[in-house]
Design an enzyme around this catalytic site. Sequence first.
Site, mmCIF file in Angstrom:
data_model
loop_
_atom_site.group_PDB
_atom_site.id
_atom_site.type_symbol
_atom_site.label_atom_id
_atom_site.label_comp_id
_atom_site.label_asym_id
_atom_site.label_seq_id
_atom_site.Cartn_x
_atom_site.Cartn_y
_atom_site.Cartn_z
ATOM 1 N N HIS A 134 -43.970 -15.433 10.214
ATOM 2 C CA HIS A 134 -42.671 -15.079 9.523
ATOM 3 C C HIS A 134 -42.929 -14.963 8.093
ATOM 4 O O HIS A 134 -41.978 -15.163 7.372
ATOM 5 C CB HIS A 134 -41.703 -16.384 9.765
ATOM 6 C CG HIS A 134 -41.112 -16.488 11.246
ATOM 7 N ND1 HIS A 134 -41.893 -16.508 12.227
ATOM 8 C CD2 HIS A 134 -39.694 -16.483 11.508
ATOM 9 C CE1 HIS A 134 -41.012 -16.715 13.388
ATOM 10 N NE2 HIS A 134 -39.976 -16.615 13.122
ATOM 11 N N GLY A 183 -43.591 -10.475 13.410
ATOM 12 C CA GLY A 183 -43.120 -11.095 14.699
ATOM 13 C C GLY A 183 -41.682 -11.217 14.822
ATOM 14 O O GLY A 183 -40.882 -10.862 15.712
ATOM 15 N N HIS A 184 -41.036 -11.742 13.766
ATOM 16 C CA HIS A 184 -39.602 -11.836 13.519
ATOM 17 C C HIS A 184 -38.939 -10.843 12.655
ATOM 18 O O HIS A 184 -39.115 -10.951 11.435
ATOM 19 C CB HIS A 184 -39.274 -13.128 13.280
ATOM 20 C CG HIS A 184 -37.673 -13.564 13.594
ATOM 21 N ND1 HIS A 184 -36.746 -12.512 13.061
ATOM 22 C CD2 HIS A 184 -37.502 -14.614 14.160
ATOM 23 C CE1 HIS A 184 -35.760 -13.328 13.617
ATOM 24 N NE2 HIS A 184 -35.999 -14.536 14.067
ATOM 25 N N HIS A 249 -36.709 -12.059 22.461
ATOM 26 C CA HIS A 249 -35.980 -13.036 21.489
ATOM 27 C C HIS A 249 -34.728 -12.229 20.930
ATOM 28 O O HIS A 249 -34.682 -11.070 20.472
ATOM 29 C CB HIS A 249 -36.886 -13.344 20.248
ATOM 30 C CG HIS A 249 -36.389 -14.424 19.595
ATOM 31 N ND1 HIS A 249 -35.396 -14.129 18.487
ATOM 32 C CD2 HIS A 249 -36.655 -15.724 19.293
ATOM 33 C CE1 HIS A 249 -35.261 -15.366 17.751
ATOM 34 N NE2 HIS A 249 -35.888 -16.478 18.379
ATOM 35 N N GLU A 301 -35.611 -18.076 23.589
ATOM 36 C CA GLU A 301 -34.294 -17.716 22.838
ATOM 37 C C GLU A 301 -33.730 -16.447 23.214
ATOM 38 O O GLU A 301 -33.452 -15.485 22.040
ATOM 39 C CB GLU A 301 -34.428 -18.178 21.451
ATOM 40 C CG GLU A 301 -35.100 -19.356 21.238
ATOM 41 C CD GLU A 301 -35.001 -19.801 19.685
ATOM 42 O OE1 GLU A 301 -34.613 -20.810 19.144
ATOM 43 O OE2 GLU A 301 -35.516 -18.950 18.812
ATOM 44 N N GLU A 317 -27.770 -18.248 20.953
ATOM 45 C CA GLU A 317 -27.659 -18.819 19.599
ATOM 46 C C GLU A 317 -26.884 -18.185 18.651
ATOM 47 O O GLU A 317 -26.462 -16.887 18.649
ATOM 48 C CB GLU A 317 -29.239 -18.085 19.200
ATOM 49 C CG GLU A 317 -29.636 -18.992 17.848
ATOM 50 C CD GLU A 317 -31.033 -18.549 17.507
ATOM 51 O OE1 GLU A 317 -31.902 -18.384 18.372
ATOM 52 O OE2 GLU A 317 -31.239 -18.530 16.206
ATOM 53 N N CYS A 319 -26.983 -17.551 15.575
ATOM 54 C CA CYS A 319 -27.712 -16.574 14.890
ATOM 55 C C CYS A 319 -27.618 -15.014 15.497
ATOM 56 O O CYS A 319 -27.598 -13.983 14.913
ATOM 57 C CB CYS A 319 -29.282 -16.687 14.500
ATOM 58 S SG CYS A 319 -29.439 -17.902 13.256
ATOM 59 N N CYS A 385 -31.844 -22.247 11.261
ATOM 60 C CA CYS A 385 -31.654 -20.930 10.999
ATOM 61 C C CYS A 385 -29.919 -20.681 10.972
ATOM 62 O O CYS A 385 -29.375 -19.755 10.350
ATOM 63 C CB CYS A 385 -32.264 -20.162 11.695
ATOM 64 S SG CYS A 385 -32.007 -20.238 13.583
ATOM 65 N N CYS A 386 -29.298 -21.144 12.057
ATOM 66 C CA CYS A 386 -27.775 -21.148 12.488
ATOM 67 C C CYS A 386 -26.743 -21.514 11.135
ATOM 68 O O CYS A 386 -26.225 -20.687 10.796
ATOM 69 C CB CYS A 386 -27.304 -21.382 13.756
ATOM 70 S SG CYS A 386 -28.440 -20.924 15.084
#
Lengths: 616, 616
Positions: A134, A183-184, A249, A301, A317, A319, A385-386
């Site tokens: 990240h 990756g994200h 994801h 996720e 999720e 997010c 994160c949310c």
Amino acid sequence: MTKVQQPVRGWRGVPFSSVRIDDAFWRPRLEVLKNVTIDVCLRKCEETNRIRNFALAGGLAEGRFEGMYYNDSDVYKVLEGAAYALMTERDPALEAEIDRIAGLIEAAQEPDGYLSTYYTLEAPDRKWTDMEKHEMYNGGHLIEAAVAYYQATGKRRLLDVACRMADHYDAVFGPGKRHWAEGHEEIELALVKLFGATGEERYWKLALWLLEERGRGHGVGAIWDKPEWGPAYCQDDVPVRDIREVKGHAVRAMYLYTAMADVVLASGDPAYLAALDRVWAHTVERNLYVTGGIGPSVHNEGFTHDYDLPNESAYCETCAAIAMAFWNHRMNLLHGDGKYADLVERELFNGALSGISLSGDRFFYVNPLASKGEHHRVEWFHTSCCPTNLARFLPAIGQYLYAATEDGLAVNQYANGEAAVELVGGTGTVRIAQSTAYPWDGRVALTVTPEQEAPSEFAIRLRVPGWCRGYRVSAQGERVDGAEALTAKGYLVLKRRWAPGDTIELTLDMPVEVVRARPEAEADRGRIALQRGPVVYCVEQAGNAGLRYDGFALGAHEPFAVQHRAELLGGVTVLQGRTAEGEPCELVPYYAWDNREAGFMQVWVREAEDARLYRF
Amino acid sequence: MTKVQQPVRGWRGVPFSSVRIDDAFWRPRLEVLKNVTIDVCLRKCEETNRIRNFALAGGLAEGRFEGMYYNDSDVYKVLEGAAYALMTERDPALEAEIDRIAGLIEAAQEPDGYLSTYYTLEAPDRKWTDMEKHEMYNGGHLIEAAVAYYQATGKRRLLDVACRMADHYDAVFGPGKRHWAEGHEEIELALVKLFGATGEERYWKLALWLLEERGRGHGVGAIWDKPEWGPAYCQDDVPVRDIREVKGHAVRAMYLYTAMADVVLASGDPAYLAALDRVWAHTVERNLYVTGGIGPSVHNEGFTHDYDLPNESAYCETCAAIAMAFWNHRMNLLHGDGKYADLVERELFNGALSGISLSGDRFFYVNPLASKGEHHRVEWFHTSCCPTNLARFLPAIGQYLYAATEDGLAVNQYANGEAAVELVGGTGTVRIAQSTAYPWDGRVALTVTPEQEAPSEFAIRLRVPGWCRGYRVSAQGERVDGAEALTAKGYLVLKRRWAPGDTIELTLDMPVEVVRARPEAEADRGRIALQRGPVVYCVEQAGNAGLRYDGFALGAHEPFAVQHRAELLGGVTVLQGRTAEGEPCELVPYYAWDNREAGFMQVWVREAEDARLYRF
């Protein structure tokens, strides 16, 4: 490297700073967001040492990095949300707090521009060795926060940090330099935003390069090699232009598509457009919960297989719902089609909004569509994160209300308030006001006021939501007739001369609708859901003491008393009817569940058998 | 002979003479009925020598019987309708004409009371040898006309003729006398009506005996022996208490069930109640068109097999739709359940009303749900039961609006106007006024005025139609809450103290609804119909020049502009949208089709394929 084609002639967003929401539904939520949520999130970032990590990395304090490698991003997201709140209302104390944190962030940046406190503090020699860590995800959120704070206050400090970091990325990665697949995803859309704020084309091109890197074997690290996930987990399985199906994801996928939609507006690459259209259909037609939730599985996720939409174990999720709104907002601008704004609306009133309590200080990370009673909102998460995503999503919802079109403006979302829409080509500004009790009532009265320099003739597009089967529209008190009364791409198009104070009256029929899923969605077979306007309903144990979880059925022909209860759950319209067994039952909006005493909840309710010949 | 049980404590009808309909929808139709249809029907009865047959039988003229053996009934039905029209508005010329015809009828009656001009003129020695020759069917319609004319004018002349005839039946048939099963039911419900008008119990008992005669091998004549029809054609296959399924000729079946419902109110026979409930479910759940039409086949003017609901070849005789209203009105009174009034409504606004042109002088006998363009309204038929049935059905629709219940009154149908409802037990009268633009708008404002002697506390039931999923109700400006806001047996029940001038405001959501048939209904597979409120829509070629018959599809998510067009088809709300192919299309109420230039028509339209995950 992709060639730049003709830019797409899309619509242009209208920033939320040009939109005032003075709405019985949204105003209280925005107040709570400003007065409670942002404070709560800042305090939690402090308590969990997320903010201290910056001080440590900057040598301003002593200690070890704490928490997860992506924790920097939470701080950035709260700052972004705080900046949005400041745009609506100045707040010197909040601004001073942001300035303080900005100073810590600045201090944490390494001399070459690198910024990710985990690596600086814990593993400075292992930077860029694991796509899953990240580094650029954190960086993307820094950029978004920096742009927001710059726009809110004119202060460049954080923006300069962000630019130095982006320049560092640009120096290390790119054609002829190092490969990288983050990756994200997040950095890509952030770089486009940074391009928008600075005008520096290299940021946009770096975003494009990062997108093009995916699916070419450049991903590295443990996640990429995990056999049960593989590269699809982070959308690194195929080049983005070859994407056919939503995979992996959920949040990552949505951020990727959002960036692709951003980038293609400038690049015009038809392969991107085709990939976006394909994956949008695949997402929406086979992998979307009725609440707007996406990503059924806790394990990745994210996505599993088509029509896998379990209710109790739905991950959904928060997010991901927010990111789905991001993506669909871009798709709306790209295609000028209301069906994407329909999905923004679905997230606004359901899947995203459910993530936050009415009090603004309790959150869902996971948003199931059924619960036996064990699922509850909490104050904070280890991976949080949310809450921080909500903190930046909600204050900015004004941006979803309008768009500037090629020939005028579009009204995408209905909310009481007013806006100033700059027409495309700098031809002038149109002020537009909405008077409505949406989403509880489908009537919207609009007043149009072109400013003096604006052209007198332009088109106003009014979205007719996908849930609406019948509507009436009049302009200046006269019924709109003929072709103008029909929708095109989900909009009524009123192209005419407008004088200051001209009025439009739109009435959207807003009945109670029985929703059924396609039979492929096994979890919903033999079940119905109730929706009214954009709001999806649920049966909650609170208020339904006589019912047992999944122990009742509803008839699809059950009539409901539609009652607005101002005293309940912040003011909601409830549906009061009877189960097939004759018990009274009351349905409340899904977004408002778990704000009372603990208990079960169900969106998809067993449908009572019905011998009727006709179904409607 | 069946034993008389405890009478059923049903509701009581409110005669249309106590109901004033002052309604934008119905008033013009009732005017046309009175000013055009009745004149047209009388003239046709004259021109076709239907009236002359009576003169011949009475020896007042010379010539031979002309037409069909059931033609007497048409004259009676027009007289019945004319009498109803006189109840609303006196008309000396019309009354004089009826008196003249009544004189001819009286003259045609044989000394023993027998009255059926075909036999008197053509085959006096073959009376009562063929159940199919409609002797008692004619007699039944005479009774209905006679009762109506007596109630309208107080004149007994026709009533005396009817009583002499009924007494003749009673003398010839009954326990220990001759057996008889009348091929075309009608006499049974008429005898109950005659009992109501005269108080003579023998009429009611004769009706019961005639019902009990069926299904016991007492039917005689060619029809009964026809192998392709058999006794089921005229419901003579099983004793009425054993009826399980709707069979045979549709109008006959409906008249039979109507009479059974009439009789069981007094007899209370649980076997009758069970048979009625069974056959109602079988009719409605498996053998009903969405328009309210019944009886798909031209061959037996009736039923075939379950779910056999072809659209182009749908027979759906106008009389059958009218008779379905008769039956369901009785079922509503019997059970106090709104689902029966739902069907009365379906016939009123669709299957029955489609039988008459807006001009009042063109008729459908057959009411298909699709036509390539060859099906048109005509002035008259060789067998003209349908025009004359409309002539008596429509002027009396006021009777379907209200009922007196065990504890107050029920509002069954919504129409602008007012009524005086006598409460059960002679406890007083309640005046009730409706202000509404139904069926185009779902808002109904009611004003309640108990007269001085009425009790101050009673229940007002408001039907929430089966098509309605959401409603709001307030009384005296205050929202109705709790259990009172929920429906029971299809009604809101407002039980409270009422003072003169008290108000109720009911809002029924009236969205555009997509209707689908059960998959068993093969003809409708892959098709949808559109309904709004009680009104079923169709696509007609007129107004849709761009469309070819069955050459287009509609999306179930297509939004429609809901436009009231006062200038079109007597004032209709139309639905304007687009086909799946993007062509504009306009849907009009089914009842109003074939009132413009000739062309195709479709109720069930091909549904465009739709990949959406959720259907609503």
